[in-house]
Design a protein around this motif. Sequence first.
Motif, short mmCIF file in Angstrom:
data_model
loop_
_atom_site.label_atom_id
_atom_site.label_comp_id
_atom_site.label_asym_id
_atom_site.label_seq_id
_atom_site.Cartn_x
_atom_site.Cartn_y
_atom_site.Cartn_z
N VAL A 1 0.85 -1.20 0.00
CA VAL A 1 0.00 0.00 0.00
C VAL A 1 0.89 1.24 0.00
N GLU A 2 1.91 1.23 0.84
CA GLU A 2 2.84 2.35 0.87
C GLU A 2 3.47 2.53 -0.52
N ASN A 3 3.87 1.40 -1.09
CA ASN A 3 4.48 1.41 -2.41
C ASN A 3 3.55 2.03 -3.46
N ALA A 4 2.30 1.61 -3.44
CA ALA A 4 1.32 2.13 -4.41
C ALA A 4 1.11 3.62 -4.20
N ALA A 5 1.11 4.05 -2.94
CA ALA A 5 0.90 5.47 -2.64
C ALA A 5 2.04 6.30 -3.20
N TYR A 6 3.27 5.85 -2.94
CA TYR A 6 4.41 6.61 -3.45
C TYR A 6 4.48 6.57 -4.98
N LYS A 7 4.15 5.40 -5.54
CA LYS A 7 4.17 5.29 -7.00
C LYS A 7 3.16 6.25 -7.61
N ASN A 8 1.99 6.33 -7.00
CA ASN A 8 0.97 7.27 -7.48
C ASN A 8 1.47 8.71 -7.40
N ALA A 9 2.11 9.04 -6.28
CA ALA A 9 2.63 10.41 -6.13
C ALA A 9 3.66 10.71 -7.21
N VAL A 10 4.50 9.71 -7.53
CA VAL A 10 5.54 9.92 -8.55
C VAL A 10 4.92 10.10 -9.93
N GLU A 11 3.82 9.40 -10.20
CA GLU A 11 3.12 9.62 -11.48
C GLU A 11 2.64 11.07 -11.56
N ARG A 12 2.11 11.56 -10.47
CA ARG A 12 1.64 12.95 -10.45
C ARG A 12 2.81 13.91 -10.62
N PHE A 13 3.96 13.53 -10.06
CA PHE A 13 5.18 14.32 -10.21
C PHE A 13 5.45 14.52 -11.71
N SER A 14 5.30 13.45 -12.48
CA SER A 14 5.52 13.55 -13.93
C SER A 14 4.51 14.49 -14.57
N ASP A 15 3.24 14.39 -14.14
CA ASP A 15 2.22 15.30 -14.67
C ASP A 15 2.60 16.75 -14.36
N VAL A 16 3.04 16.96 -13.13
CA VAL A 16 3.38 18.31 -12.69
C VAL A 16 4.56 18.86 -13.49
N MET A 17 5.57 18.01 -13.72
CA MET A 17 6.73 18.47 -14.49
C MET A 17 6.30 18.88 -15.89
N TRP A 18 5.36 18.13 -16.45
CA TRP A 18 4.87 18.46 -17.77
C TRP A 18 4.20 19.83 -17.75
N ALA A 19 3.33 20.04 -16.77
CA ALA A 19 2.63 21.32 -16.65
C ALA A 19 3.61 22.47 -16.45
N ILE A 20 4.60 22.22 -15.59
CA ILE A 20 5.56 23.26 -15.25
C ILE A 20 6.43 23.63 -16.46
N GLU A 21 6.86 22.61 -17.19
CA GLU A 21 7.68 22.89 -18.38
C GLU A 21 6.89 23.71 -19.39
N GLN A 22 5.61 23.39 -19.51
CA GLN A 22 4.75 24.18 -20.40
C GLN A 22 4.73 25.64 -19.94
N ILE A 23 4.46 25.83 -18.67
CA ILE A 23 4.30 27.19 -18.15
C ILE A 23 5.61 27.97 -18.25
N LEU A 24 6.72 27.30 -17.88
CA LEU A 24 7.98 28.03 -17.83
C LEU A 24 8.61 28.21 -19.20
N PHE A 25 8.44 27.22 -20.04
CA PHE A 25 9.24 27.21 -21.27
C PHE A 25 8.46 27.44 -22.55
N MET A 26 7.16 27.11 -22.54
CA MET A 26 6.46 27.15 -23.81
C MET A 26 5.88 28.54 -24.05
N ARG A 27 5.98 29.01 -25.27
CA ARG A 27 5.40 30.30 -25.58
C ARG A 27 3.90 30.25 -25.33
#
Lengths: 224, 224
Positions: free
Chosen positions: A127-153
Amino acid sequence: MLNEIQLEFLRTRLDFWDRLSEPEKADLSRATVATRFKKGVSLRSDDSECLGALLVHEGELRVFIQADDGREVTLYRLGPGEMCVLSASCVLNSITFDVLIDATRDSEVFRIQIAAFSDLMKRNVWVENAAYKNAVERFSDVMWAIEQILFMRFDKRLAVFLLDESLKSGSGEIRATHDEIARYVGSAREVVSRMLKSFEADGLVALSRGAVRVLDRERLKKLL
Amino acid sequence: MLNEIQLEFLRTRLDFWDRLSEPEKADLSRATVATRFKKGVSLRSDDSECLGALLVHEGELRVFIQADDGREVTLYRLGPGEMCVLSASCVLNSITFDVLIDATRDSEVFRIQIAAFSDLMKRNVWVENAAYKNAVERFSDVMWAIEQILFMRFDKRLAVFLLDESLKSGSGEIRATHDEIARYVGSAREVVSRMLKSFEADGLVALSRGAVRVLDRERLKKLL
């Protein structure tokens, strides 16, 4: 308590379900509540504790951060079958930031209450493993959003949003105010309005009250 | 192969060490290599594979993202004893973004090679757990950096950086070019230079070639 159909949804969507013992399954089912949220409502816990782990049954949730001056940045959205553990950050010691969550459509959300979730995480490493794995997936989503905001015209970002949303809606029409769009793309309403008007002048979209219709997908794609 | 002192460092800094079987400990030790990097060097893998899990022994690494136009945003820095699994993203399926890493000081880094790390993660749930937990800790660092960049006024961000760094250096002097500072605070060199000059005019800092000296911590703190 969830009904039988809801329980079946819970069972099939939790990747750690098969790793639970029978008593753990019973505890989890008992600790999960289904709650409906109207579009636009923000999800908050009644007390100072955090919400718990969320599983979207129907509708859509938006996870975002907010500046002191009210500006918002949307980190990601969650649809049916998607889970969010950032709302259980009070029991995930590695997560030291808080997010806000609201319903972007009328939604039904299953909430695994925090005490039970915390208990299960301690008892069962999967369960702990699944929780952290889920958080890491969201981390990837967030990085995508952030790169868009910071870098994309900005014109590119808005084009991506319009193309995505018009596909989702099927009709090519996006029902959202400029203010709502600004929140999704992490910008200010004025900036969105100005760019939409420029898109309209170029014949890419048609604007009406509370809606944007994409007229020329191909030319909009050329902005990407 | 690591020497005995290096191995002892590895053992005490990996939270999952005690969860490994004897053969797993042997495999891990064999698969870990110590590499020195000069200040300014970027860490890249020789082939198309990713670097593996990193543990900083001495020095400091910087983890950052870069736009097509060369702009950079520093996500976090890693000091002695700190571990990074984002550099092993090729075996962490939930991580779908790439980061760049460079050495901000002369550094020695222990690298658990990717094949062995991947193998250990599959064999031992505690290794997988530690990897995801580490990634989630970095997620928190990144959110902090992002909130600063998106929401905090620039003078505040620069003041935070100067206060932090002058404390670290002990002497009140920060040895960094405006270009380097810009990279740390996620801005452009021109913007940093302009703000530093304004701080200098206010008597908060003194500027010299390649260095900034904090003159008035208390007034700098008032900007926060």
